[in-house]
Design a protein around this motif. Sequence first.
Motif, mmCIF file in Angstrom:
data_model
loop_
_atom_site.group_PDB
_atom_site.id
_atom_site.type_symbol
_atom_site.label_atom_id
_atom_site.label_comp_id
_atom_site.label_asym_id
_atom_site.label_seq_id
_atom_site.Cartn_x
_atom_site.Cartn_y
_atom_site.Cartn_z
ATOM 1 N N SER A 206 -0.278 -5.098 -5.175
ATOM 2 C CA SER A 206 0.100 -5.544 -3.703
ATOM 3 C C SER A 206 -0.966 -6.000 -2.884
ATOM 4 O O SER A 206 -1.068 -5.897 -1.607
ATOM 5 N N TYR A 256 2.826 -8.289 4.765
ATOM 6 C CA TYR A 256 4.261 -7.747 5.416
ATOM 7 C C TYR A 256 5.330 -7.806 4.401
ATOM 8 O O TYR A 256 6.505 -7.440 4.460
ATOM 9 N N ASP A 258 7.896 -7.137 1.401
ATOM 10 C CA ASP A 258 8.483 -6.215 1.356
ATOM 11 C C ASP A 258 9.418 -6.073 0.149
ATOM 12 O O ASP A 258 10.203 -5.334 0.176
ATOM 13 N N PRO A 270 5.228 -4.474 -3.609
ATOM 14 C CA PRO A 270 4.906 -4.109 -2.425
ATOM 15 C C PRO A 270 4.958 -2.540 -2.445
ATOM 16 O O PRO A 270 5.659 -2.010 -3.091
ATOM 17 N N VAL A 272 6.088 0.192 -0.416
ATOM 18 C CA VAL A 272 7.117 0.390 0.905
ATOM 19 C C VAL A 272 7.616 1.895 0.898
ATOM 20 O O VAL A 272 8.583 2.205 1.492
ATOM 21 N N LEU A 386 3.680 2.540 6.699
ATOM 22 C CA LEU A 386 4.968 3.013 6.895
ATOM 23 C C LEU A 386 5.190 4.497 6.959
ATOM 24 O O LEU A 386 4.778 5.235 6.355
ATOM 25 N N ARG A 402 7.121 0.374 10.817
ATOM 26 C CA ARG A 402 5.799 0.152 10.508
ATOM 27 C C ARG A 402 4.883 0.287 11.819
ATOM 28 O O ARG A 402 5.023 -0.254 12.734
ATOM 29 N N PHE A 421 11.132 -1.884 10.678
ATOM 30 C CA PHE A 421 10.666 -2.197 9.133
ATOM 31 C C PHE A 421 12.213 -2.618 8.326
ATOM 32 O O PHE A 421 12.905 -1.370 8.000
ATOM 33 N N GLY A 423 14.244 -4.032 5.365
ATOM 34 C CA GLY A 423 14.017 -4.536 4.022
ATOM 35 C C GLY A 423 14.519 -5.988 3.826
ATOM 36 O O GLY A 423 15.671 -6.204 4.228
#
Length: 491
Positions: A206, A256, A258, A270, A272, A386, A402, A421, A423
């Motif tokens: 990531s 950022y 996602d 990522p 998440v 998050l 976030r 946030f 998706g």
Amino acid sequence: MSFLRQRKTTSQIPLYTGLQIQTSSSAVPIQIVYGANKIAPNVIWTGGFSYTTEKTKAGKGGGSISGYDYRCGFALGLCEGPINAVGGVWSGQSITYLWNLGLGLFYGSMPQTPWGYLTASFPGQDLAYGGLAYVATASFDLGSSPSLPSLSFDVHGLLVGTGLINSWDANPALVIQDLLTNPQYGVGFPAASIDSTTLLGGSGGSSYQAYCTAAHLALSPVLANQEAASSILSRWLQLTNTAAVWSGGKLKFITYGDAPLTQSGVSFIPNVTPIYDLADDDFVISDDADPVEVVRSDPFTAKNWVTLETLDRNNWYDATPVQVWDQNAIELYGLHMDSSITAHEICEPSIGRISAQLLLQRSLYVRNTYQFKLGFEYCLLEPMDLVAISDVGLGMNKFPVRIVSIEEDGSGILSLTAEDFTGGAATAAAYPVQAGSNTALDHGVSPSPVNQVIIFEPPPDLTNGVAEVWIAISGGLAPIYKLADGTTGES
């Protein structure tokens, strides 16, 4: 005939004894070029100026001077080295190459061998210019003007091709690392204070480096003017959908992004997963305030049209606007155009479109902010983390947000601000972008025939009584001519 009549004189072309320099300064900073981009040089040395006379054809009185042909040697500083190569060279409005102009390239290594011509012909002036890439020639044909032509160079500079998207652009993570820590021209940021895990990393992680490659984001910035490093860093991170966070004595780079992405054999995965599930029992409530306060922005203020001014490498690095918009948002709330963003670090329209699309989606889908307070037991939280929020009054059940900022008061209470946030909103779909072209006009082609232009005032019945002037123009037929064999044809 009056003796006061002015005597006729023969105009003479002025004779210059030195090169007329227009672009030389000892106060400008040395440029830094990452990837491949177009730059203008700065004159760092001139010498060996000479001229030859051009005479008209000799008659009874002998030939007369009609002009001069000038030549000169010079060295033009380009940028910090070592560079990889120089591609095309713009000389005025034409494109050529170093060898066609008789220019030699010094790559800017450290140390660097002095130019042999200076050592032999101008001893004492043969500086090595270590670390500076430059081009030079002992004798350049200036023609009838003693001035240098307008020259620009396609420089393939530092970290060229490391973006893995093409052969020219650089990976933004490597560019930022070099700018912050390079001992020669960097800003002096301690390498130990950079969280290398978040900045650098290969496939399957990531990291910022993996994200830029997988998301088809690469840059070719030119640092030609004095500018605060924080301003440069903020602009690059904005264009590449990433934020920098200072936490725990480390500078971290959190994207950022996602959604999982794969490009050029590099995968980005990522993180998440929310770190905490926060409910009413976790919030610190003061007075009669709500546990979570929501600030909703007006959708009529969201920008639904974004323009980036990029450069197009395939079109001679001409400034090219890249525009993206959301038609559904325009139809619902009207057209709201954002101010154009200058992004000359981007030299490929396909990259510019992805960057602009990410900016557009963030403007449209990240509009709400959430404010709440937590106890000191949550002190390990950082911006860009998050968390999931549950609030019965707001109808929120494990709603992901976030964190964007954290403040601590004197009693250890943490005041947090978070954003939506959603998706997929931080991932742009890849669409093909047609490359620009710059086809030179052939002015030697004869124009097509046209009929005589007619300018007239139409009758009022055709203009509803409004006085107008109309112009009619149409293509004509080529004249008919007879060939030697008796057949006819069109010219």
